[in-house]
Write a protein that holds these residues in place. Structure first.
Motif, PDB file in Angstrom:
ATOM      1  N   LEU A  68       0.839  -1.213   0.000  1.00  0.00           N
ATOM      2  CA  LEU A  68       0.000   0.000   0.000  1.00  0.00           C
ATOM      3  C   LEU A  68       0.867   1.253   0.000  1.00  0.00           C
ATOM      4  N   ARG A 123       0.053  -2.103  -7.167  1.00  0.00           N
ATOM      5  CA  ARG A 123       0.497  -2.333  -5.789  1.00  0.00           C
ATOM      6  C   ARG A 123      -0.618  -2.043  -4.784  1.00  0.00           C
ATOM      7  N   LEU A 124      -1.370  -0.977  -5.012  1.00  0.00           N
ATOM      8  CA  LEU A 124      -2.468  -0.675  -4.083  1.00  0.00           C
ATOM      9  C   LEU A 124      -3.456  -1.833  -4.030  1.00  0.00           C
ATOM     10  N   GLY A 182       4.009   1.538  -0.909  1.00  0.00           N
ATOM     11  CA  GLY A 182       4.721   1.617  -2.180  1.00  0.00           C
ATOM     12  C   GLY A 182       3.827   2.131  -3.293  1.00  0.00           C
ATOM     13  N   GLY A 183       2.566   1.752  -3.268  1.00  0.00           N
ATOM     14  CA  GLY A 183       1.622   2.217  -4.283  1.00  0.00           C
ATOM     15  C   GLY A 183       1.407   3.717  -4.249  1.00  0.00           C
ATOM     16  N   MET A 184       1.731   4.327  -3.094  1.00  0.00           N
ATOM     17  CA  MET A 184       1.595   5.779  -2.967  1.00  0.00           C
ATOM     18  C   MET A 184       2.950   6.468  -2.880  1.00  0.00           C
ATOM     19  N   ASP A 235       0.583   3.816  -7.996  1.00  0.00           N
ATOM     20  CA  ASP A 235       0.733   2.494  -8.602  1.00  0.00           C
ATOM     21  C   ASP A 235      -0.458   1.636  -8.170  1.00  0.00           C
TER      22      ASP A 235
END
Lengths: 514, 514
Positions: free
Chosen positions: A477, B476-477, A479-481, B473
Motif C-alpha cells: 500500500l 500495488r495498491l 509503495g503504491g503511494m 501504482d
C-alpha cells in the motif's frame, strides 16, 4: 479585484500561508487566485479527511491556522470526522468550502447540499460570503475566529459567484480577542481546597495546561500540597520527555478510571472537563470520579491555565521545585513486539524534538510510562475519538514544523485504513514522517469491547471485527503511494528500520507485526 | 428481548437481509444480535463511505434495501458523501447509526456529535429510538420509509442503551404506500403538446423511466409524434444494450447541453427535473433549455412513469413500434487507449447481464454511443456528483446481484482514491468485480474547468490538479488489499486482462494508462 483574490490577499495579510486543498469545479477561481498571488504553500490531499486532519496537525505544531480548500457540501462531508477531532483538539482552522453560485443553488443541481448545516456540526463559527464585496471582510473575521480562545474551527462558505465577481477588496487582519480574565474566586477556592485536603485532591490538566509553563507551576502546587497531577486521557498536544513534567493520564478503560479516581475527594479542573467515560456501559456510571467528590474549576478553556496556576502558586506560597528526573533513557527492546517494548524502542531512538502522532488505540495505552525519559518531544493524540486522524495529523504536523522535525506515527492498522491517502501527500511533499503500523489485523479494541456484552464472538461477529482474509499488506500500500516501506517481525528489525528512516529526508513506513 | 435483538428480528421480517457494517463500541450489542440471530449477511467496509456506497449499489440492483451499521456521528459523517449520492439516486437504505447512550450524551464524551443534524442533511426520514421498547416499531417504520416512493434514505439512530435494554419486541413489517395516482391532466396536456408540436418536443427520461417497460412506451410515443428522447446526464441505473432503448444523455458540458436543447419548444419531463448545469459559470445561464421552452411534467418521482407513458400511448393512439436495432456488436479496439476504443472494447467483451459502475468522469462522457450494441446490461452512474462512489457502488451491486453477475468498474483514478478501501471488501467477499482504473494521473476534469477561468495553470495550481509526483501504482495498491491486478498500456492488453478477469470468481483490477 475578484472575491477569490481578496480572499487570498486577506489570508496572507493575516498570516495564513498554508492551504490544505482538495479542489473541485466551483473552486477554480480560488485555485487561480492561489496560483496568481505568491505566498501560499498549497498542499494537495487526495481525500478531504486527509485535508482537514492535516490542518489540525498543522495548528497543533505551528500554533497558527492553516486554511483548507474543500468542494461543496459533499467535499466538506468527507472531511467532517477530522474537523470533529479538530474541534475537540481546539485547533484553529480556517475551513474554506467552495459552493454552488448563489443564483444556481435554487436549481438543486446534483452536488447541491445543505453546506451550512454540515458546517455547523463541527464549527465554532460559520458564515457564507454571498457577495464578492463581503469576502475580504468575512475572511478576516474567519481568521480572527480561528485564532480566538484556545483555537476554533471557522468555516467560510464561498459560493462560486462570490469568488469570481469583481468589486472585492482585501481586508486588514482583525485583532484576536484576549483570553478571559482569571476568576480570583476560583483561585482562592482551589487554594483553600488544596490547603485543607491536598492529599485527597486531583489536579486534572488538559489543553494548554499540559504544555509550557503550566507544567512546572502545576508541579509546584502538587509538591507544596501533596495533590496528585493527571492529564486527560486524550490530549491534543502534550509536551513530554526529558525536562518536562512526567504526567500519567486518566485511564481509558472505565473500571480502571473509576478505580484510579475513587480516592479523590476534590478534583481541581485546569482546562479540563469532569472525567467521563468515552462510552456508557450497562450498569456502570457515566462519570468516573467518586460520587461524593467535589469539582472545582480553576480555569476554563478561554482562560490561560498558566496564569491561573501562577496565581495559585502565589496564593499557596508554593516554593520552587525542580521537575522530577525521569531516570535513564531506555535501551531499545528486543524480541517479539510488545507495547512496552515498542514504547522503549521509540524512546530510545527518537531524534531530538520529535513529534509523535499517536493513533495506536488499544496497543498504545501504556506507551506513556516508557517514553518519559526520551528526549523532549511533542505527543499528539486523537482528541475527538473519530479514528482516522493519526496519519493526516502527522502529515500536517510535519508541515507545521516546517518539514524540519521527525514525525513518528504510532498507528493502529484498522484506523490507518480510514485515511491511508495521507501517505501519498507525505511522499509528494517528501515529509520527514516515519509511520509504524501496528499490524494486528483486527479491530482489537472492539474484540475487547465485545467481551463486555458477555458473549464470545461467533463467525458473523468476527467478520465485522477481524481485518484478516485478506491480510492487508502495508508495504505494498505504501509503495503504491510512493512511500518506501518494509516489514518488521521483531523489535530489533523495527529499531533498524527506525534508525534508517531517521536518516532520510522523506517518509518511510514500517509494518510492525504485533 | 433487548432492543438490538428486536431490531434484527424486525429487519429480517421486513426482508432486509444484508448489512453493510463498520462497527464501533456503541454498536457491540447490535453486532452481538447480528451474530446470534441467523439470517443477516454482514459485509465489512473499512471506511464508512465504502459502507454507504455499497448500500446504494445494492439497492440499485436488488431493488430492496440493505441496512448499514455505522458508529456515532463521526462514523456517519464519513459515510455522508455516498449517502448524498444515494439520496440523489433515490436508493432505499435503512441507515443505522449507533450512538452514545441517552443518559451519557449530556456528558459530551469525545465522540459525541449532533448525529441527527448530520443525518438530516442526507435523509428523507430520521428517527432516534430513545427506548428499547421503541426500537422494533421504529425499525419497521424505517424499512417502510426506505421502500417508499422511488426509494429513500431512512436513518435510524440507535443509542446504545436502547440497544442493550430489555423489554423490546420485534415489529411486523409495515405496508409500503402505493405510488401516487397519475394526473390525467398531465397526460392530456402531454398528448396535446406532442400532437401539436411533436418534432419540437423533447421527452426527458430519468429515474425508473430509463428502465423496464417505460423504455418501449417512450419509444412508441416518440415514433408516433416525432419527439426526441433523451435521458438525464446522471442516471442512477439505466438498462442498456441489445433489446433496450438506445438513449443518449443531455451532455455534461453546459455549452453542449444548451446547444443540444436549444431547438426544443417543449420539454416533457418523465421522472426528470428541468435540465440545469452541474455548476454555474460566469455569464452562462443556470438552465440549459431555451428560455422560451415550455416545461410539462408527465410524472413525478412518486408516480409510475411506465403507467404515465402507457396512458400517453393510449391518449395518442400510438401504434406498437419495435425498438431500433443497435447494429452489430463492436469488435475490440486496438492500440493506444481512447475513450471510444475502450468503450468498444468493453462492449465487445462484457459478459451477458453485466453491470457497469461508471465513475469515469471526463474520460467516459462518450461511452454511451459505443456500448449500445453490447449485450443487455445495467449501467450505474454517479447520481449525486460526489466523487468516490464508483468502487463502493460496484461492490454493493455485486452483492445485490447475489455475486452472480460480472460488475465492471470504469473508474477515474482521482475518484478511485476517495474510497479505494472498497477493493479490500471485494477481495474478502471474492466478488466478481473487474475494475478498470483510467489512470491519467491528474484531475483532468478540473484542468478542463480551469481553462474556463481564462488562465493557464501555473506551478501552484498544477500542484492541486496533478496526481503525478509520485505516480500512484494501482497494481500495488490493489495487491496490498488482496486484489490481483495488472497494468495495460494498450487496448489489446486491456482486452486480454478483461477476458481473463471474466473467467475468475473473484475481483481483478486493470490499471489502464490513458
Amino acid at each position: 479585484m475578484n472575491g477569490a483574490h481578496s480572499l487570498v490577499h486577506t489570508l496572507l495579510a493575516a498570516g495564513v500561508d498554508t492551504c490544505f486543498a482538495n479542489p473541485g469545479t466551483s473552486e477554480m477561481h480560488f485555485v487561480a487566485a492561489l496560483d496568481q498571488i505568491p505566498g501560499m504553500d498549497c498542499v494537495l490531499g487526495l481525500q478531504e479527511n486527509v485535508v482537514t486532519g492535516m490542518a489540525d496537525g498543522y495548528w497543533r505544531i505551528a500554533r497558527k491556522p492553516a486554511c483548507t480548500l474543500l468542494h461543496c457540501g459533499p467535499g466538506l462531508a468527507n472531511g467532517l470526522a477530522n474537523l470533529h477531532n479538530a474541534r475537540r483538539a481546539h485547533a484553529g482552522i480556517v475551513n474554506i468550502v467552495g459552493d454552488q453560485a448563489t443564483y444556481h443553488r435554487p436549481h438543486d443541481a446534483p452536488l447541491t447540499a445543505d453546506t451550512e448545516a454540515l458546517a455547523r456540526t463541527v464549527s465554532h463559527w460559520v458564515r457564507t460570503s454571498s457577495r464578492a464585496e463581503d469576502v475580504g471582510r468575512d475572511a478576516a473575521a474567519a481568521v480572527q475566529a480561528a485564532r480566538s480562545g484556545p483555537g476554533q474551527v471557522a468555516t467560510l462558505i464561498l459560493p462560486s459567484d462570490a469568488s469570481w465577481n469583481e468589486g472585492a477588496a482585501a481586508a486588514e487582519p482583525l485583532a484576536v480577542p484576549a483570553l478571559a480574565a482569571l476568576d480570583p474566586f476560583a483561585v482562592d477556592n482551589a487554594a483553600r481546597v488544596l490547603r485543607a485536603a491536598g492529599r485527597d485532591t486531583l489536579i486534572l490538566l488538559a489543553d494548554s495546561a499540559v504544555r509550557g509553563p503550566a507544567q512546572a507551576l502545576a508541579w509546584r502546587v502538587a509538591q507544596a500540597t501533596g495533590a496528585t497531577l493527571l492529564a486527560d486521557f486524550m490530549n491534543a498536544h502534550v509536551e513530554r520527555g526529558r525536562g518536562r513534567l512526567p504526567l500519567e493520564r486518566v485511564p481509558y478503560v472505565t473500571d480502571l478510571a473509576i478505580k484510579t479516581l475513587a480516592r479523590f475527594k476534590h478534583i481541581v479542573l485546569v482546562g479540563a472537563k469532569p472525567p467521563v467515560g468515552f462510552f456508557a456501559y450497562p450498569g456502570k456510571p457515566s462519570t468516573q470520579y467518586a460520587p461524593e467528590a467535589q469539582l472545582h474549576r480553576l480555569s476554563r478553556l478561554d482562560q490561560d491555565p498558566a496564569a491561573a496556576l501562577r496565581a495559585l502558586v502565589e496564593a499557596l506560597g508554593a516554593p520552587e521545585a525542580a521537575l522530577p528526573d525521569p531516570g535513564p533513557r531506555p535501551e531499545p527492546a528486543r524480541g517479539k513486539p510488545t507495547p512496552e517494548g515498542l514504547a522503549q524502542t521509540v524512546a530510545a531512538l527518537m531524534p531530538d524534538r520529535a513529534i509523535v502522532s499517536d493513533e495506536s488505540v488499544s496497543f498504545g495505552r501504556g506507551f506513556y510510562a516508557h517514553t518519559q525519559a526520551a528526549p523532549a518531544h511533542d505527543w499528539l493524540h486523537l482528541a475527538g475519538g473519530a479514528i482516522g486522524d493519526g496519519l493526516p495529523v502527522a502529515t500536517g504536523a510535519a508541515i507545521g514544523a516546517k518539514r524540519q522535525r521527525r514525525v513518528i506515527s504510532l498507528q493502529a492498522d484498522g484506523s490507518a485504513m480510514y485515511s491511508l491517502q495521507s501517505l501519498w501527500t507525505q511522499a509528494r511533499e517528501q515529509l520527514p514522517c516515519t509511520t509504524i503500523i501496528l499490524s494486528n489485523r483486527k479491530y482489537n479494541i472492539l474484540i475487547g469491547e465485545y467481551a463486555g456484552v458477555g458473549a464470545t464472538p461467533g463467525a458473523t461477529a468476527m467478520r465485522m471485527l477481524d481485518l484478516g482474509n485478506p491480510d492487508i499488506d502495508w508495504v505494498r500500500l505504501a509503495g503504491g503511494m510512493g512511500v518506501e516501506a518494509a516489514r518488521a517481525e521483531t523489535l530489533e528489525q523495527c529499531a533498524d528500520l527506525m534508525r534508517a528512516s531517521f536518516q532520510r529526508a522523506g517518509p518511510f513506513l514500517i509494518e510492525l507485526m504485533v
